[in-house]
Design an enzyme around this catalytic site. Sequence first.
Site, mmCIF file in Angstrom:
data_model
loop_
_atom_site.group_PDB
_atom_site.id
_atom_site.type_symbol
_atom_site.label_atom_id
_atom_site.label_comp_id
_atom_site.label_asym_id
_atom_site.label_seq_id
_atom_site.Cartn_x
_atom_site.Cartn_y
_atom_site.Cartn_z
ATOM 1 N N GLY A 80 -9.317 -6.750 11.964
ATOM 2 C CA GLY A 80 -8.817 -7.470 13.120
ATOM 3 C C GLY A 80 -8.362 -8.850 12.756
ATOM 4 O O GLY A 80 -9.081 -9.824 12.956
ATOM 5 N N THR A 81 -7.166 -8.936 12.205
ATOM 6 C CA THR A 81 -6.721 -10.240 11.749
ATOM 7 C C THR A 81 -5.235 -10.158 11.443
ATOM 8 O O THR A 81 -4.637 -9.091 11.487
ATOM 9 C CB THR A 81 -7.485 -10.638 10.476
ATOM 10 O OG1 THR A 81 -7.101 -11.937 10.109
ATOM 11 C CG2 THR A 81 -7.146 -9.717 9.339
ATOM 12 N N THR A 82 -4.643 -11.302 11.165
ATOM 13 C CA THR A 82 -3.291 -11.326 10.592
ATOM 14 C C THR A 82 -3.312 -12.283 9.418
ATOM 15 O O THR A 82 -3.568 -13.474 9.601
ATOM 16 C CB THR A 82 -2.273 -11.844 11.614
ATOM 17 O OG1 THR A 82 -2.396 -11.106 12.810
ATOM 18 C CG2 THR A 82 -0.871 -11.724 11.071
ATOM 19 N N LYS A 113 -9.996 -17.955 6.842
ATOM 20 C CA LYS A 113 -9.755 -16.690 6.141
ATOM 21 C C LYS A 113 -9.087 -16.894 4.805
ATOM 22 O O LYS A 113 -8.964 -15.949 4.032
ATOM 23 C CB LYS A 113 -8.881 -15.785 7.000
ATOM 24 C CG LYS A 113 -9.550 -15.484 8.319
ATOM 25 C CD LYS A 113 -8.855 -14.458 9.124
ATOM 26 C CE LYS A 113 -9.498 -14.386 10.488
ATOM 27 N NZ LYS A 113 -8.882 -13.471 11.399
#
Lengths: 385, 199
Positions: A80-82, A113
Amino acid sequence: MALQDVCGFLDTLDDTGPCTYPPNEMGYMWRTASEFDRDSAFHFLFPPQQCSRKNRVPTLFSSTFSSLSPHQQPFQLSHGTTTLGFIFQDGVIAAADTRASCKGLICCPTSQKIMPIHSHLVVNTSGSGADCMLWERILTREMRLYQLRHRKRLSINGAAKLLSMMLHPFKGTNVCVAATLCGWDGEETRETLNSCMEIAEVKEAVEQDTGVSTISDSALSSVKMASVNEQEILKDAYALNPAVSDQNTKNVLSFGGRSGPRVCYVCSDGLQLKGEIISVGSGSPYAYAVLDDGWRWGMTVDEAVALAREAVFRATHWDAYSGNNVDLFHITAHGWRRRDREDLKEEYYRERERKRKKIKEREKERQKREGDELGEGDIYSVHCG
Amino acid sequence: MEYLIGIQGPDFVLVAADNVAASSIIQMKHDYDKMFKLSEKILLLCVGEAGDTVQFAEYIQKNVQLYKMRNGYELSPAAAANFTRKNLADYLRSRTPYHVNLLLAGYDEADGPGLYYMDYLSALAKAPFAAHGYGAFLTLSILDRYYRPGDSALSLIRLNKRFILNLPSFTVRLIDKDGIHDMEKLPRVSFPSLSSSDR
């Protein structure tokens, strides 16, 4: 680990092989490959055996299923990230959002991140947060050990291979790490060395003013370390040919033509890719769309930064699991530089403002056009009227 | 979604693989090479689960090269194929089976060209033509119909061009007595057709 010895806990974990495991600082739970000694460069950790292994006969399907993704979804939404990374003529851009989500809850709206590994390498991580933190630390340790043993930095492709090899024994377990290594390959040249010195002076000036460090400390320390090597190499170069020009020394000192920006993707299921544009996570399809459209090798730094920011913004707009802020790192031959964290809420409002203005302008134009038409086309109005 | 094909001719082997490296629904790379060069005249084409392909293929590649270093001469394609099969079989009933489908293509001075089909259960078969992937369902029957053992390289390359599926591009290589040659990369051909006049 006295309790383990007393309970005989480890007897059930023994493999069928006769090899004994030397005790290491983590106890007996983590086996090391028996043929490697502890001081070897390849002292990797292996996951502990399952207790029931001895009694269970591994059939084909049970073992194949164990190596399949544990999520059983039509397509993976688990990251769940970009995050994204791409190379261009002036280095590498690494960008990521800052939302850490757990099912429907945003655990942390300001997580980081993108982690620097050393002065010329940052890693974008997605997947399970705990796994990423652990593997980042392990990778940092191995890179540093390599640098100390071999007196030069491991290349980005080498680091990707190393991480891939270290993750391979954990395939089939629930380790979930998808890391994009973004960095610059190659030794520092004399030119970059001088610029690093300039950067160091600038940094000190800036630090005195604002107390905020914008440039990696490790870049400075590597400059200091490199300067000793550089001096030796320079001495040799000059001893061989006293008339050597600056250009020649630059070529002698640089990495034999193999230096340059690199971006590499490593996944815990074993996929390892080198490329020009890599984007990972649930928001990656949206980011890919923006990046594919706007990427050119010859971009300027400002264009690249704007593209990265736009890509993350669009992804956070459409993807529920990405959002909050965007972190941007720019890596060049001098090392990495970090831009301030930007709140995408501002970007969203700015975009809304721009749209509103555009609509207003279009409205005005339309009215003007209609006014002109009414003025010219009187015969038409007579017919219609 | 991945596709491999190999066709053996009288004195050459023609192999092609698609160029896509995908991660779930996203094509992460359009120019990914799935062929591993084991020696001057042997190619290993490898598809299957994401990490297993590269791990296994590189393991075989390094071992074949080690054999050459130790003994001074290269493994023949038949020996390399059997070595690969043995390794795949050994790992099959271990904790870490490799889920890979392989094609091994090579040219031997003594035996001539050889194409070996291997699947993830380590079944090995020497075949005149072979394919892996969903595309195999479509192309194997066409190959059955039109393949003739004495075909020349040119007509087989044309055959190859005709039924390449809706994947973006393919790497094509030819192995003959002079080694491995890169053929042109094939772009997408949406409607494959096979008319007798073109052959």
